[in-house]
Enzyme design. Sequence first.
Site, mmCIF file in Angstrom:
data_model
loop_
_atom_site.group_PDB
_atom_site.id
_atom_site.type_symbol
_atom_site.label_atom_id
_atom_site.label_comp_id
_atom_site.label_asym_id
_atom_site.label_seq_id
_atom_site.Cartn_x
_atom_site.Cartn_y
_atom_site.Cartn_z
ATOM 1 N N LYS A 52 10.242 -7.856 -4.169
ATOM 2 C CA LYS A 52 9.474 -7.891 -2.992
ATOM 3 C C LYS A 52 8.042 -8.321 -3.071
ATOM 4 O O LYS A 52 7.418 -9.257 -2.591
ATOM 5 C CB LYS A 52 9.433 -6.591 -2.301
ATOM 6 C CG LYS A 52 8.352 -6.101 -1.360
ATOM 7 C CD LYS A 52 8.153 -4.734 -0.966
ATOM 8 C CE LYS A 52 7.444 -3.916 -1.748
ATOM 9 N NZ LYS A 52 5.988 -3.980 -1.317
ATOM 10 N N ASN A 53 7.477 -7.761 -4.417
ATOM 11 C CA ASN A 53 5.869 -8.243 -4.375
ATOM 12 C C ASN A 53 5.601 -9.490 -5.021
ATOM 13 O O ASN A 53 4.638 -9.922 -5.216
ATOM 14 C CB ASN A 53 5.415 -7.070 -5.205
ATOM 15 C CG ASN A 53 5.044 -5.764 -4.538
ATOM 16 O OD1 ASN A 53 5.388 -5.822 -3.203
ATOM 17 N ND2 ASN A 53 4.721 -4.754 -5.032
ATOM 18 N N CYS A 107 -4.363 2.486 3.919
ATOM 19 C CA CYS A 107 -3.079 3.049 3.917
ATOM 20 C C CYS A 107 -2.895 4.366 3.507
ATOM 21 O O CYS A 107 -3.814 4.919 2.915
ATOM 22 C CB CYS A 107 -1.949 2.065 3.582
ATOM 23 S SG CYS A 107 -1.685 2.046 1.812
ATOM 24 N N ARG A 165 -7.906 0.992 0.076
ATOM 25 C CA ARG A 165 -7.467 -0.199 -0.365
ATOM 26 C C ARG A 165 -8.489 -1.291 0.251
ATOM 27 O O ARG A 165 -7.857 -2.130 0.943
ATOM 28 C CB ARG A 165 -5.959 -0.593 0.156
ATOM 29 C CG ARG A 165 -5.269 0.542 -0.558
ATOM 30 C CD ARG A 165 -3.765 0.214 -0.293
ATOM 31 N NE ARG A 165 -3.131 -0.678 -0.921
ATOM 32 C CZ ARG A 165 -1.922 -0.998 -1.031
ATOM 33 N NH1 ARG A 165 -1.067 -0.466 -0.329
ATOM 34 N NH2 ARG A 165 -1.458 -2.211 -1.892
ATOM 35 N N ARG A 167 11.319 -0.611 3.514
ATOM 36 C CA ARG A 167 10.459 -1.675 3.127
ATOM 37 C C ARG A 167 10.588 -2.226 1.887
ATOM 38 O O ARG A 167 10.158 -3.511 1.374
ATOM 39 C CB ARG A 167 9.041 -1.242 3.342
ATOM 40 C CG ARG A 167 8.572 -0.694 4.613
ATOM 41 C CD ARG A 167 7.225 -0.412 4.741
ATOM 42 N NE ARG A 167 6.266 -1.492 4.191
ATOM 43 C CZ ARG A 167 4.993 -1.448 4.333
ATOM 44 N NH1 ARG A 167 4.360 -0.469 4.801
ATOM 45 N NH2 ARG A 167 4.180 -2.427 3.886
HETATM 46 N N1 EPU Z 1 -9.254 -3.329 -4.725
HETATM 47 C C1 EPU Z 1 -10.704 -3.203 -4.330
HETATM 48 N N2 EPU Z 1 -11.019 -4.404 -3.791
HETATM 49 C C2 EPU Z 1 -10.310 -5.289 -3.446
HETATM 50 C C3 EPU Z 1 -8.896 -5.243 -3.781
HETATM 51 C C4 EPU Z 1 -8.426 -4.200 -4.527
HETATM 52 O O1 EPU Z 1 -11.553 -2.391 -4.800
HETATM 53 O O2 EPU Z 1 -10.588 -6.183 -2.879
HETATM 54 C C5 EPU Z 1 -8.819 -2.221 -5.682
HETATM 55 C C6 EPU Z 1 -7.571 -1.398 -4.767
HETATM 56 O O3 EPU Z 1 -8.153 -0.126 -4.036
HETATM 57 C C7 EPU Z 1 -6.901 -0.569 -6.050
HETATM 58 C C8 EPU Z 1 -7.039 -1.474 -7.203
HETATM 59 O O4 EPU Z 1 -8.131 -2.418 -6.763
HETATM 60 O O5 EPU Z 1 -7.807 0.411 -6.577
HETATM 61 C C9 EPU Z 1 -5.863 -2.340 -7.170
HETATM 62 O O6 EPU Z 1 -5.395 -2.892 -6.118
HETATM 63 P P1 EPU Z 1 -4.716 -4.363 -5.905
HETATM 64 O O7 EPU Z 1 -5.441 -5.204 -5.111
HETATM 65 O O8 EPU Z 1 -4.405 -4.627 -7.120
HETATM 66 O O9 EPU Z 1 -3.342 -3.922 -5.064
HETATM 67 P P2 EPU Z 1 -2.532 -4.776 -3.929
HETATM 68 O O10 EPU Z 1 -2.669 -6.263 -4.162
HETATM 69 O O11 EPU Z 1 -3.279 -4.322 -2.557
HETATM 70 C C10 EPU Z 1 -0.254 -4.609 -5.056
HETATM 71 C C11 EPU Z 1 1.269 -4.195 -4.706
HETATM 72 C C12 EPU Z 1 1.107 -2.783 -4.821
HETATM 73 C C13 EPU Z 1 0.811 -2.261 -6.158
HETATM 74 C C14 EPU Z 1 -0.525 -2.729 -6.238
HETATM 75 C C15 EPU Z 1 -1.070 -2.388 -8.016
HETATM 76 C C16 EPU Z 1 1.864 -6.249 -3.458
HETATM 77 C C17 EPU Z 1 2.347 -6.711 -2.151
HETATM 78 N N3 EPU Z 1 1.370 -4.779 -3.462
HETATM 79 O O12 EPU Z 1 -1.266 -3.995 -4.068
HETATM 80 O O13 EPU Z 1 2.463 -2.395 -4.298
HETATM 81 O O14 EPU Z 1 0.777 -0.792 -5.997
HETATM 82 O O15 EPU Z 1 -0.514 -4.053 -6.225
HETATM 83 O O16 EPU Z 1 0.067 -2.542 -8.976
HETATM 84 O O17 EPU Z 1 2.139 -6.666 -4.332
HETATM 85 C C18 EPU Z 1 4.232 -1.140 -3.651
HETATM 86 O O18 EPU Z 1 5.146 -2.077 -3.951
HETATM 87 O O19 EPU Z 1 4.761 0.213 -3.502
HETATM 88 C C19 EPU Z 1 2.745 -1.233 -3.652
HETATM 89 C C20 EPU Z 1 1.884 -0.511 -3.173
#
Ligand code: EPU
Length: 428
Positions: A23-24, A117, A122, A404
């Site tokens: 998915k991701n 969320c 996030r 999902r």
């Molecule tokens: N963060 C910031 N600022 C930003 C972006 C992120 O502070 O601009 C922080 C977040 O709050 C968090 C950390 O950085 O504490 C990591 O977040 P990241 O941006 O890596 O997460 P994401 O891209 O929103 C993806 C996956 C998540 C997975 C995380 C971490 C997708 C679509 N989602 O989310 O997947 O938990 O990386 O590995 O790729 C799931 O599949 O259940 C899921 C939640």
Amino acid sequence: MDALRIRSTGKPLEGTVRISGAKNAALPILCATLLSDGASHLRNVPRLRDIETTAALLRFLGRDVRVDAPEVHVAAGAEVRPEAPYELVKQMRASVLVLGPLVARFGRAKVSLPGGCAIGARPVDQHLKGLEALGCSIRLERGYVIAEGPNNGGRLRGAEVMFDVPTVGGTENLMMAAALAKGRSTLVNCAREPEVEELARVLNKMGAEVSGAGTDVIHVTGADRGELSPFEHAIIPDRIEAGTYMVAAAMLEGGNVLVQGAKLSDLEALVMKMRAAGIEVTSEGQDIRVRRFGELRAVNVTTAPHPGFPTDMQAQFLSLMVMARGESVISETIFENRFMHVPELQRMGASVALRGNTAVVQGVRRLYGASVMATDLRASASLVIAGAVADEETEVRRIYHLDRGYERIEQKLLGLGVNVERVRGAES
Ligand code: EPU
């Protein structure tokens, strides 16, 4: 809302399960199709609600999308509307991944801020800061991000971007934007997840030059024209779906499951922790076999960005530690509110003390069936694998979260000997 009803068989999981596409990985790659007007073709796409939501978003933006999972075709439609509305973004935060491709390709984008969320606040500040470095002007207006290329919608320019935290989505958004920027970009402190590497493979197929993906420094040289080429690509297997079935296999002594199509090299942190707990994990050709012979040992886990222990496996591993002998300390460092499975597992007889971002699990080695529910995808998965070994009957409610992220979960569990059925429209 649908529920999963699981009845005890008293037996460990046994059999074979085939892993679907990730998915991701599929979500950002679908967004990358915006960088080209040609017809792109994705294979091995999982049949999931998040894929449908992304398809709906791409259609709203003006694309012609045909989802016939595991195949998805995307082509240009009549007209582009570079605007992602709240109604679609609120259903799935990953929608923010259209921001980079839209502003790079069309010079402007209006994308709803995703908001928080269930698992945490996030923020997307790193995405926005990176796009500004590439020359975007960004303003926030009534819950929307409005981004414009230099000089009223001109072409982005390559730049140096330093992320304050390694962010998966931020790294992906910036790679896609930089793929159409003029010149070379250097992204520092990048996320190293396999899904980031997968997106780099696709951007390279599309004609950008991306190197270093999988390390913390990525270089991107933008293609020297206004758009990239269309592509054909088969999505990598879902390492978190694989990890979930691997953990499920080890919940009871005697478990023996072949996880087909899973890549051990993407799951090293999990595999090491499983082996430390006394579980046998071996490669069999392209597959992974998990077997549990004796008692489980308690082990400690701290989540971290890849290649550390994935936050997306924390809930499932906590369920496993409930079945171990001894005390296990599980620390969550990525999201601030990712222990919502704990009170539900306690209702099933687990002994877990929560202290801030740490859960201390005293293994009880058995669980009782109960009605439980969860408010996010991986927490729901942890309840399902707990229910699969609990006595009597467990009902996991509100499983739209599971839909999902886990393709055909009840059929796959049935194949492993779990007595499970979907109850349509159950009480929520
Ligand atoms: N963060 C910031 N600022 C930003 C972006 C992120 O502070 O601009 C922080 C977040 O709050 C968090 C950390 O950085 O504490 C990591 O977040 P990241 O941006 O890596 O997460 P994401 O891209 O929103 C993806 C996956 C998540 C997975 C995380 C971490 C997708 C679509 N989602 O989310 O997947 O938990 O990386 O590995 O790729 C799931 O599949 O259940 C899921 C939640």
